[in-house]
Design a protein around this motif. Structure first.
Motif, PDB file in Angstrom:
ATOM      1  N   GLU A 185       0.818  -1.340  -0.077  1.00 25.55           N
ATOM      2  CA  GLU A 185       0.014   0.229   0.115  1.00 25.55           C
ATOM      3  C   GLU A 185       0.825   1.391  -0.165  1.00 25.55           C
ATOM      4  O   GLU A 185       0.636   2.332  -0.667  1.00 25.55           O
ATOM      5  CB  GLU A 185      -0.824   0.054   1.414  1.00 25.55           C
ATOM      6  N   GLU A 188       2.216   1.828  -3.569  1.00 27.67           N
ATOM      7  CA  GLU A 188       1.532   2.422  -4.252  1.00 27.67           C
ATOM      8  C   GLU A 188       1.333   3.899  -3.871  1.00 27.67           C
ATOM      9  O   GLU A 188       1.095   4.466  -5.277  1.00 27.67           O
ATOM     10  CB  GLU A 188       0.020   1.464  -4.266  1.00 27.67           C
ATOM     11  N   LYS A 189       1.477   4.282  -2.925  1.00 27.87           N
ATOM     12  CA  LYS A 189       1.264   5.720  -2.631  1.00 27.87           C
ATOM     13  C   LYS A 189       2.654   6.585  -2.886  1.00 27.87           C
ATOM     14  O   LYS A 189       2.606   7.460  -3.676  1.00 27.87           O
ATOM     15  CB  LYS A 189       1.059   6.152  -1.255  1.00 27.87           C
ATOM     16  N   VAL A 191       4.507   5.550  -5.766  1.00 24.85           N
ATOM     17  CA  VAL A 191       4.366   5.679  -7.142  1.00 24.85           C
ATOM     18  C   VAL A 191       3.317   6.834  -7.580  1.00 24.85           C
ATOM     19  O   VAL A 191       3.593   7.481  -8.416  1.00 24.85           O
ATOM     20  CB  VAL A 191       4.140   4.379  -7.494  1.00 24.85           C
ATOM     21  N   SER A 192       2.184   6.726  -6.991  1.00 21.61           N
ATOM     22  CA  SER A 192       1.151   7.703  -7.205  1.00 21.61           C
ATOM     23  C   SER A 192       1.584   9.107  -6.966  1.00 21.61           C
ATOM     24  O   SER A 192       1.416  10.002  -7.762  1.00 21.61           O
ATOM     25  CB  SER A 192      -0.031   7.352  -6.325  1.00 21.61           C
ATOM     26  N   ARG A 193       2.297   9.365  -5.770  1.00 23.39           N
ATOM     27  CA  ARG A 193       2.569  10.747  -5.530  1.00 23.39           C
ATOM     28  C   ARG A 193       4.040  11.403  -5.893  1.00 23.39           C
ATOM     29  O   ARG A 193       4.228  12.477  -6.252  1.00 23.39           O
ATOM     30  CB  ARG A 193       2.827  10.760  -3.856  1.00 23.39           C
ATOM     31  N   THR A 194       5.001  10.334  -6.194  1.00 23.01           N
ATOM     32  CA  THR A 194       6.312  10.604  -6.476  1.00 23.01           C
ATOM     33  C   THR A 194       6.554  10.268  -7.979  1.00 23.01           C
ATOM     34  O   THR A 194       7.686  10.636  -8.751  1.00 23.01           O
ATOM     35  CB  THR A 194       7.238  10.028  -5.789  1.00 23.01           C
ATOM     36  N   GLY A 195       5.982   9.338  -8.508  1.00 21.91           N
ATOM     37  CA  GLY A 195       6.194   8.833  -9.810  1.00 21.91           C
ATOM     38  C   GLY A 195       7.035   7.573  -9.970  1.00 21.91           C
ATOM     39  O   GLY A 195       7.187   7.184 -11.181  1.00 21.91           O
TER      40      GLY A 195
END
Length: 207
Positions: A185, A188-189, A191-195
């Motif tokens: 989890e 995923e955060k 990757v979503s927030r920092t790329g």
């Protein structure tokens, strides 16, 4: 060449070059000092052939990539098995060229070798989802092992399969959140927030 030598050469000279491109000037090997810091009772001489490669940015990525080599050596095998050696190698990504990235991977690799040899108590070797207290700064206090984003999560060499585990530095709040939920989890955060899964000494928390 022996089965060991062929598998070793395939990983370093073929597979790693396919995955990472240029793997730098050579390997940064483990030293006795790394194990001494962990109070190792015994150091297998073979461990000192393990090390870290440094791969600069290229046409397919803008980051520096550092990858271990040695834990997947099939030291005692004479034919292919499901997993080659310990079955893993570790990877870390940084924006700039960083000496500490080599030191982090050397530390984790030595720790894993000691775990596998039973010198660190009754704990399993490192695997996906594991979190290891290893501070880079006041902001980054632990390392988390997860599936890569920009690299394959597994590859095969003559001696068997090898899982590539990406190491990413996490903040204290991310560590606590991972304990409450899961490493996946937090991954995923990130990757979503920092790329991506780049490690730096200073970074705002994503939780």
């Amino acid at each position: 060449m022996s089965f060991l030598e062929e598998s070793w050469e395939q990983r370093e000279e073929t597979t790693y070059k396919e995955i990472f491109g240029d793997t730098g000037p050579g390997i940064f090997p483990l030293s006795n000092e790394v194990f001494d810091r962990m109070n190792a009772k015994e150091i297998d001489p073979r461990w000192l052939t393990h090390g870290v490669f440094k791969s600069p940015p290229n046409g397919s990525r803008s980051t520096w990539a550092y990858v271990t080599s040695g834990m997947s050596n099939p030291w005692d095998a004479v034919e292919p098995e499901e997993y080659s050696g310990m079955g893993i190698e570790l990877l870390i990504e940084t924006v700039e060229e960083e000496t500490w990235a080599i030191e982090v991977l050397q530390t984790l690799m030595a720790y894993n070798l000691l775990l596998a040899s039973g010198q660190m108590g009754d704990f399993p070797p490192l695997d996906y989802g594991h979190r290891v207290p290893l501070a880079l700064s006041e902001s980054i206090k632990a390392m988390m092992l997860i599936h890569p984003v920009n690299f394959p999560s597994t590859f095969s060499i003559k001696s068997g399969r090898v899982d590539l585990l990406q190491v990413v530095g996490i903040t204290p709040s991310e560590l606590e959140a991972a304990k409450q939920t899961s490493s996946d989890e937090i991954r995923e955060k990130l990757v979503s927030r920092t790329g991506g899964l780049v490690t730096s000494k200073e970074r705002a928390s994503v939780v």
